[in-house]
Design an enzyme around this catalytic site. Structure first.
Site, PDB file in Angstrom:
ATOM      1  CB  ALA A   1      -4.145   0.449  36.952  1.00  0.00           C
ATOM      2  CD  GLU A   2      -1.273  -3.678  42.376  1.00  0.00           C
ATOM      3  OE1 GLU A   2      -0.144  -3.198  42.580  1.00  0.00           O
ATOM      4  OE2 GLU A   2      -1.638  -4.768  42.797  1.00  0.00           O
ATOM      5  N   GLY A   3      -4.009   0.958  43.014  1.00  0.00           N
ATOM      6  CA  GLY A   3      -4.095   2.180  43.793  1.00  0.00           C
ATOM      7  C   GLY A   3      -4.394   1.875  45.237  1.00  0.00           C
ATOM      8  N   GLY A   4      -4.621   2.945  46.012  1.00  0.00           N
ATOM      9  CA  GLY A   4      -4.885   2.761  47.426  1.00  0.00           C
ATOM     10  C   GLY A   4      -6.253   2.178  47.716  1.00  0.00           C
TER      11      GLY A   4
ATOM     12  CB  VAL B   1      -7.700  -1.466  36.906  1.00  0.00           C
ATOM     13  CG1 VAL B   1      -8.405  -1.664  35.561  1.00  0.00           C
ATOM     14  CG2 VAL B   1      -8.303  -0.287  37.643  1.00  0.00           C
TER      15      VAL B   1
ATOM     16  CE  LYS C   1     -12.084   2.208  40.335  1.00  0.00           C
ATOM     17  NZ  LYS C   1     -12.504   3.614  40.099  1.00  0.00           N
TER      18      LYS C   1
ATOM     19  CG  ASP D   1      -8.520  12.725  41.239  1.00  0.00           C
ATOM     20  OD1 ASP D   1      -7.596  13.555  41.323  1.00  0.00           O
ATOM     21  OD2 ASP D   1      -8.346  11.505  41.404  1.00  0.00           O
TER      22      ASP D   1
END
Length: 583
Positions: free
Chosen positions: A34-37, A41, A57, A159
């Site tokens: 997983a990737e985000g701003g 992960v 993470k 969230d």
């Protein structure tokens, strides 16, 4: 699997294939899951026990604000450690990269699927979920939120969404991503506070799950843990109908509460009413997490019901009375088909003041998972039969409710007593205030003494300056005496002194010669040569002392007394006969 909404460009990490030590764990990083701003992960494998896998993470903290968010997430995960519906944190580490940057690594429990993946796979042809599947899964989420809202101070996730719910290997749903949590529950009045809060909301919340009071801060409504209740309403809507309650994430649509319950699939009115109650525009009109948990639990079949919401192991009944916030805060609505005044299930929970210690545990092995085949009569099979409400079940649940009320110490909440921790904190604040007052008085006393000493030092410096000026003026006034005719021989150069001595010697010889030719009177007592012995000696001593004194007066011209003595001796020398000048 985590999926984060991108807000900013992520720095490349390049952890694939690396061996890392995180606390007591030694892992090998596999691939990105997983990737985000703000984070990535990875799947990590334990090098000591290859069968163990972790979700690693990785976050890069470029400033103090981002580091503070990471530390807050670690703190929340520690406080909820052991909860069955919260991902477990096994190890963490903060590494210094230099130039003010830090690298955070969190080794957490690995879960194979996310709710988004399950919804997408079901939407491909498996069909909608049965009502009991929806409620069982939603109760897992409420379990995790209940544990957060019962902390002191209350923790709001802020969230909650399908991307942050993971399905573990034992079939339970777990909540993850606590980087947006907050305990700052207040009404924002000033423009500066509003700007900061709007920036935090934009960064760390998802628009489709954002409560109305977060969209418009000028409503002057308190932003508290009730924002999670709104997000739970959006989440239950999506689990039921596989789409968002507010399509297009429109601000006006959310502020006006403009959504529609689809006609298909058909769920019971209890489920749809629960969605409507959680999506109330005003936070005060929404139920709290305790009410929601018991309403959802009552809608499940008897074999799937639980006695109490799950809590972390460290949140026992002894701690909750002193450390938990006043929750539940309002009475839940009466159970469907049963009046509130009948002293039934919920009435016993709220009316009992003396709780019993017996707690009934339910077997959760019958909990369905999402991959079960769908039934055609799903919305009819969820209603509990009349046989399920027998006397034995009612008594056991009443005992469970009594135990639950003991955990929250309803008697203390009713009479308004403060928790022991709060009383201790107030006493500590009073002690610190007294200490601050004493420190301020000591500071004022020291400041006064310092000012007095400063005045004394200034006066002494002024006196020293006056003495220096007086001495300098006296030195200037006494300097002309050095240039007098009698002192020129001592202050002039050796060559000039030599010339003057020669001239003086000549004058002395001539004068002494004249004096020797002239007869001396007998009354003066002179020898025939014209010199008297004692007078000669006195003349030589006075002459020598005069010259010595003149030299000393030149060397130490600053002493006015010596100058006066010198002048007096010069006068005495001038009064002597001219013949003495050569000696």
């Amino acid at each position: 699997m985590w999926k984060f909404k991108p807000f900013a460009q992520k720095e490349p990490a390049g952890l694939e294939g690396r061996y890392l030590e995180i606390g007591s764990l030694k892992v090998q990083v596999r691939n990105v899951i997983a990737e985000g701003g703000f984070s990535s992960v990875y799947l990590a494998q334990d090098t000591t026990h290859p069968s163990k896998q972790y979700a690693l993470k990785h976050m890069i903290c470029n400033d103090e604000e981002s580091l503070e968010l990471v530390m807050k997430e670690i703190s929340v995960l520690k406080s909820l450690k052991g909860h069955p519906n919260v991902v477990t944190l096994y190890a963490h580490g903060i590494l210094d990269m230099g130039r003010g940057k830090k690298e955070a690594l969190l080794a957490m429990e690995f879960c194979g699927k996310s709710l988004v993946e399950v919804l997408e796979s079901r939407g491909g042809g498996a069909g909608y979920f049965e009502e009991k599947q929806v409620l069982a899964s939603f109760r897992d989420v409420c379990n995790a939120v209940f544990a957060m809202h019962c902390q002191y101070p209350r923790i709001a996730h802020r969230d909650l969404k399908a991307e942050n719910l993971l399905l573990s290997s034992d079939g339970q749903w777990k909540l993850c991503d606590f980087g947006s949590v907050s305990t700052n529950h207040k009404v924002f009045e000033r423009a500066e506070e509003m700007g900061i809060e709007e920036d935090n909301i934009r960064k760390h919340t998802t628009p489709g799950y954002r409560a109305p009071e977060m969209w418009d801060l000028f409503r002057r409504e308190v932003i508290s843990e009730k924002v999670d209740i709104w997000a739970l309403g959006c989440l239950l809507f999506r689990i039921c109908y596989f789409k968002n309650a507010f399509d297009g994430e429109s601000k006006l649509q959310i502020l006006n509460g403009n959504y529609r319950i689809p006609e298909s699939p058909k769920y019971s009115t209890s489920v749809t009413d629960l969605i409507k109650d959680m999506l109330q525009g005003s936070p005060d009109e929404r139920p709290d997490i305790t009410q929601i948990w018991f309403r959802v639990n009552e809608l499940l079949p008897v074999n799937l019901q639980k006695s109490l919401p799950d809590q972390p192991p460290e949140m026992g009944s002894s701690k909750s009375a002193s450390n938990s916030s006043p929750a539940p805060r309002r009475s839940p609505p009466p159970s469907s088909g049963e009046p509130a005044s009948s002293g039934g299930l919920l009435g016993a929970f709220w009316a009992t003041q003396h709780a019993k210690t017996s707690v009934v545990t339910e077997d959760n092995k019958g909990m369905p998972i999402f991959d079960e085949p769908n039934s055609h009569n799903s919305h009819h099979s969820n209603k509990p039969s009349p046989a399920a409400t027998n006397n034995r079940s009612r008594v056991s649940k009443d005992d469970a409710f009594n135990s639950f009320i003991a955990d929250f110490d309803t008697a203390k909440l009713d009479n308004g007593n403060k928790p022991a921790k709060e009383v201790a904190l107030e006493a500590e604040v009073e002690r610190l205030k007294e200490e601050l007052k004493r420190t301020k008085s000591e500071k004022a006393e020291i400041t006064a003494k310092f000012e007095k000493l400063s005045v004394i030092c200034r006066s002494q410096r002024q006196e020293l300056q006056d003495l220096k000026q007086t001495l300098a003026s006296k030195t200037v006034t006494s300097s002309p005496s050095r240039d007098s005719p009698g002192m020129r021989s001592t202050s002039s150069t050796p060559s000039r002194d030599k010339g003057n001595n020669n001239s003086n010697n000549e004058s002395v010889r001539s004068k002494s010669k004249t004096a020797s030719l002239a007869p001396a009177p007998a009354s003066q007592g002179f020898e025939p040569w014209g010199f008297e012995t004692e007078s000669f000696r006195a003349a030589s001593q006075s002459s020598g002392s005069a010259s010595t004194t003149a030299q000393r007066s030149v060397s130490f011209g600053s002493s006015s007394q010596r100058l006066g003595n010198t002048k007096m001796r010069e006068n005495q020398k001038a009064a002597q006969p001219a013949g003495w000048a050569g000696f």
